[in-house]
Design a protein around this motif. Sequence first.
Motif, mmCIF file in Angstrom:
data_model
loop_
_atom_site.group_PDB
_atom_site.id
_atom_site.type_symbol
_atom_site.label_atom_id
_atom_site.label_comp_id
_atom_site.label_asym_id
_atom_site.label_seq_id
_atom_site.Cartn_x
_atom_site.Cartn_y
_atom_site.Cartn_z
ATOM 1 N N MET A 14 0.842 -1.193 0.000
ATOM 2 C CA MET A 14 0.000 0.000 0.000
ATOM 3 C C MET A 14 0.879 1.245 0.000
ATOM 4 S SD MET A 14 -2.400 1.570 2.940
ATOM 5 C CE MET A 14 -2.962 -0.007 3.507
ATOM 6 N N PRO A 41 -0.263 8.239 -0.635
ATOM 7 C CA PRO A 41 -0.658 8.127 -2.048
ATOM 8 C C PRO A 41 -0.728 9.493 -2.717
ATOM 9 C CG PRO A 41 -2.534 7.729 -0.606
ATOM 10 C CD PRO A 41 -1.321 7.786 0.273
ATOM 11 N N ALA A 46 -2.757 10.303 -4.935
ATOM 12 C CA ALA A 46 -4.170 10.668 -4.999
ATOM 13 C C ALA A 46 -4.638 11.261 -3.675
ATOM 14 C CB ALA A 46 -5.020 9.443 -5.360
ATOM 15 N N GLY A 47 -4.030 10.838 -2.574
ATOM 16 C CA GLY A 47 -4.356 11.422 -1.278
ATOM 17 C C GLY A 47 -3.911 12.870 -1.194
ATOM 18 N N LEU A 96 -10.724 10.410 -2.156
ATOM 19 C CA LEU A 96 -9.697 9.420 -2.458
ATOM 20 C C LEU A 96 -10.331 8.042 -2.636
ATOM 21 C CD1 LEU A 96 -6.703 8.381 -2.531
ATOM 22 C CD2 LEU A 96 -6.864 8.204 -0.033
ATOM 23 N N LEU A 98 -8.801 3.941 -2.956
ATOM 24 C CA LEU A 98 -7.633 3.062 -2.897
ATOM 25 C C LEU A 98 -8.075 1.627 -3.168
ATOM 26 C CD1 LEU A 98 -5.652 4.394 0.227
ATOM 27 C CD2 LEU A 98 -5.109 4.766 -2.193
ATOM 28 N N GLU A 141 -5.011 3.581 -7.095
ATOM 29 C CA GLU A 141 -5.444 4.820 -6.464
ATOM 30 C C GLU A 141 -6.156 5.689 -7.493
ATOM 31 O OE1 GLU A 141 -2.337 7.619 -5.384
ATOM 32 O OE2 GLU A 141 -0.877 6.528 -6.608
ATOM 33 N N ARG A 169 -6.345 0.438 4.749
ATOM 34 C CA ARG A 169 -6.714 1.171 3.528
ATOM 35 C C ARG A 169 -8.042 1.893 3.708
ATOM 36 N NH1 ARG A 169 -8.143 -1.260 -0.732
ATOM 37 N NH2 ARG A 169 -8.119 -3.402 0.031
ATOM 38 N N VAL A 227 -8.657 6.084 3.504
ATOM 39 C CA VAL A 227 -9.663 6.729 2.660
ATOM 40 C C VAL A 227 -10.607 7.571 3.516
ATOM 41 C CG1 VAL A 227 -11.627 6.299 1.122
ATOM 42 C CG2 VAL A 227 -9.500 5.027 0.815
#
Length: 262
Positions: free
Chosen positions: A1, A5, A7-8, A69, A71, A95, A243, A247
């Motif tokens: 993981m 991220p 995307a985060g 977000l 994941l 992601e 995860r 999120v």
Amino acid sequence: MLIEPRAGRLAAWGNALLAGLVSPDEAVVAIVGDDAVHRVAGLPGEPAPVGLTLALGRLRALGAGGLRLALPAPGHPLGLSGPPEFNARALEAAEAVVCHGAALGLVPEVSEAGPAGDVHVEVVWHCLPVREAPPADVPSLGEAERELAEALREATEALTRLDVAGSGPVAAAAIEAYRARAERGREVLAPGYPPRAVRVLELAQRVTALVDLAHGNGHGGAVSASEMAARGEALRPVERTARRAMVAAYNSAVEERDRGTR
């Protein structure tokens, strides 16, 4: 993981920008991080890739009031709402970002260029249609915090039960490393996030550190295929919990603003 991220970062700092809490320059610097450049391709009305500043402004004009977000992992479309084409791209990247208020999502494509020792990372965010529906399997912050406390115990017990060599000191070192990283990167969640979200994200990172430790090579010498399979089976629910919590933390700013407007 991914511990942090991309995307985060895009969701967190994009939310702060959309809420008027940071400037476009502040948001872009935080999102890009150590990468060389980020661009957005496929944005409605733009025939060629554009920079993040223009892209975030255009998303706001298209109705995006927040960014969430996702994941996803095989068999677990965490944070996604469809359609299948977007879900497949997001799953491949592991992601994605889904706009709240606009039927659009962003999936990163990461590439490296340059000679050895001077490699730079470029990211292209592909903008694609999404289905406007509740995201899959995202808990509340309260649920995530409770689940994580149990997951941290399970991860520690699993390391001991599976006899990961040096699991005590190595696990402690891993936790301290990720705690230090979380302290350094508290602004990853950007202005506008509730304190509980920071706590949940930090704990999720600590749980992830233990999962990575159990899966990682180089700890305890040779590990047989059966031993690795046993580790994976024991820690799969723990990784899933971490995860989900990540999120929930990154998405909490959108959820709180959404509740406030009802």
